[in-house]
Design a protein around this motif. Structure first.
Motif, short mmCIF file in Angstrom:
data_model
loop_
_atom_site.label_atom_id
_atom_site.label_comp_id
_atom_site.label_asym_id
_atom_site.label_seq_id
_atom_site.Cartn_x
_atom_site.Cartn_y
_atom_site.Cartn_z
N PRO A 110 0.82 -1.17 -0.10
CA PRO A 110 0.01 0.06 0.15
C PRO A 110 0.92 1.41 0.02
O PRO A 110 1.94 1.36 0.56
CB PRO A 110 -0.93 -0.20 1.00
N PRO A 111 0.41 2.43 -0.45
CA PRO A 111 0.99 3.60 -0.30
C PRO A 111 1.67 3.98 0.62
O PRO A 111 2.58 4.52 1.04
CB PRO A 111 0.20 4.68 -1.17
N GLN A 112 0.70 3.62 1.61
CA GLN A 112 1.12 4.44 3.10
C GLN A 112 2.41 3.43 3.73
O GLN A 112 3.19 4.18 4.41
CB GLN A 112 0.06 4.32 4.03
N GLY A 113 2.50 2.23 3.21
CA GLY A 113 3.69 1.57 3.52
C GLY A 113 4.92 2.00 3.02
O GLY A 113 5.91 2.27 3.73
N LYS A 114 4.79 2.60 1.72
CA LYS A 114 5.96 3.02 0.79
C LYS A 114 6.43 4.46 1.60
O LYS A 114 7.68 4.51 1.76
CB LYS A 114 5.62 3.26 -0.38
N GLN A 115 5.41 5.10 2.05
CA GLN A 115 5.62 6.50 2.84
C GLN A 115 6.51 6.32 3.91
O GLN A 115 7.14 7.09 4.42
CB GLN A 115 4.32 7.13 2.83
N VAL A 116 6.34 5.11 4.69
CA VAL A 116 7.03 4.81 5.91
C VAL A 116 8.29 4.30 5.76
O VAL A 116 9.55 4.80 6.16
CB VAL A 116 6.24 3.81 6.79
N ILE A 117 8.35 3.23 4.68
CA ILE A 117 9.70 2.61 4.58
C ILE A 117 10.59 3.40 4.09
O ILE A 117 11.86 3.26 4.38
CB ILE A 117 9.49 1.13 3.66
N LEU A 118 10.45 4.15 2.85
CA LEU A 118 11.46 4.67 2.26
C LEU A 118 12.15 5.74 3.03
O LEU A 118 13.59 5.89 3.10
CB LEU A 118 10.86 5.30 0.73
N PRO A 119 11.51 6.61 3.55
CA PRO A 119 12.31 7.76 4.42
C PRO A 119 13.12 6.91 5.67
O PRO A 119 14.10 7.17 6.13
CB PRO A 119 11.23 8.73 4.90
N MET A 120 12.13 6.01 6.48
CA MET A 120 13.07 5.33 7.29
C MET A 120 14.27 4.35 6.85
O MET A 120 15.31 4.54 7.59
CB MET A 120 12.03 4.40 8.00
N ALA A 121 14.12 3.98 5.81
CA ALA A 121 15.71 3.09 5.35
C ALA A 121 16.53 4.07 4.77
O ALA A 121 17.63 4.20 5.09
CB ALA A 121 15.37 2.38 3.97
#
Length: 200
Positions: free
Chosen positions: A148-159
């Protein structure tokens, strides 16, 4: 996806692997803090020491994944696992999740052994946790629509933050962080070829 709303009982039932790994983190950490000589000897026999690995003590490629040096260290890694482990445990199934988590951690420790000096000592779950980030990144990059888009919005900046902070914090095993991330990406790229992985 990364917001935890379960009760403790529900969390244990839904994510038994994450729960077990965190429990191992805490039990080992607390046991090492007890003023007993056997505990110190156990710790010294489990921590990663490159020269001992080279002498054939290969279990030290696995056991450091569950050991931590201080309270902040064990709490941060355990909290990270509680946040980012459950979605993958649910998507992959518990046994495949165990395999990929250990594979990422072991890969990070092998790289640490190969690329650092003989007397380098290391411990912590960070390599395995960065491996989870790598798996997420592979799914985002190579499997459109799986997350889901909200998952990407968390993972990308956290990584991104995790990688940047790796180079600015003292006492960090840079080799384990980066190699764990790379191993996770490669494992993730393979996983999506052999198993449907979706987080919806």
């Amino acid at each position: 996806m990364f917001v935890r709303t379960e009760s403790f009982k529900q969390f244990k039932q839904l994510y038994p692997v994450v729960t077990t790994v965190v429990a191992i983190h805490l039990i080992l950490f607390l046991s090492m803090k007890l003023p007993l000589l056997p505990n110190k000897l156990i710790f010294e026999s489990l921590v990663g020491v490159n020269i001992y690995i080279g002498m054939g003590e290969y279990w030290r490629l696995v056991t450091p994944i569950f050991l931590h040096a201080g309270l902040a260290h064990v709490l941060f890694n355990s909290f990270s696992l509680v946040l980012f482990g459950p979605a993958l445990e649910r998507a992959l199934g518990k046994w495949l999740f165990v395999f990929v988590y250990l594979a990422c951690g072991i890969a990070a420790n092998i790289a640490t052994y190969l690329l650092n000096p003989p007397y380098y000592t290391h411990l912590g779950a960070s390599g395995a946790i960065f491996g989870l980030f790598g798996i997420y990144l592979a799914i985002i990059a190579l499997k459109k629509g799986a997350m889901p888009p909200q998952g990407k919005q968390v993972i990308l900046p956290m990584a991104a933050i995790g990688v940047i902070m790796t180079f600015f914090q003292s006492g960090i095993n840079i080799t384990a962080h980066i190699s764990g991330l790379i191993a996770g990406f490669l494992i993730g790229a393979l996983l999506i070829q052999i198993k449907p992985v979706r987080f919806w």
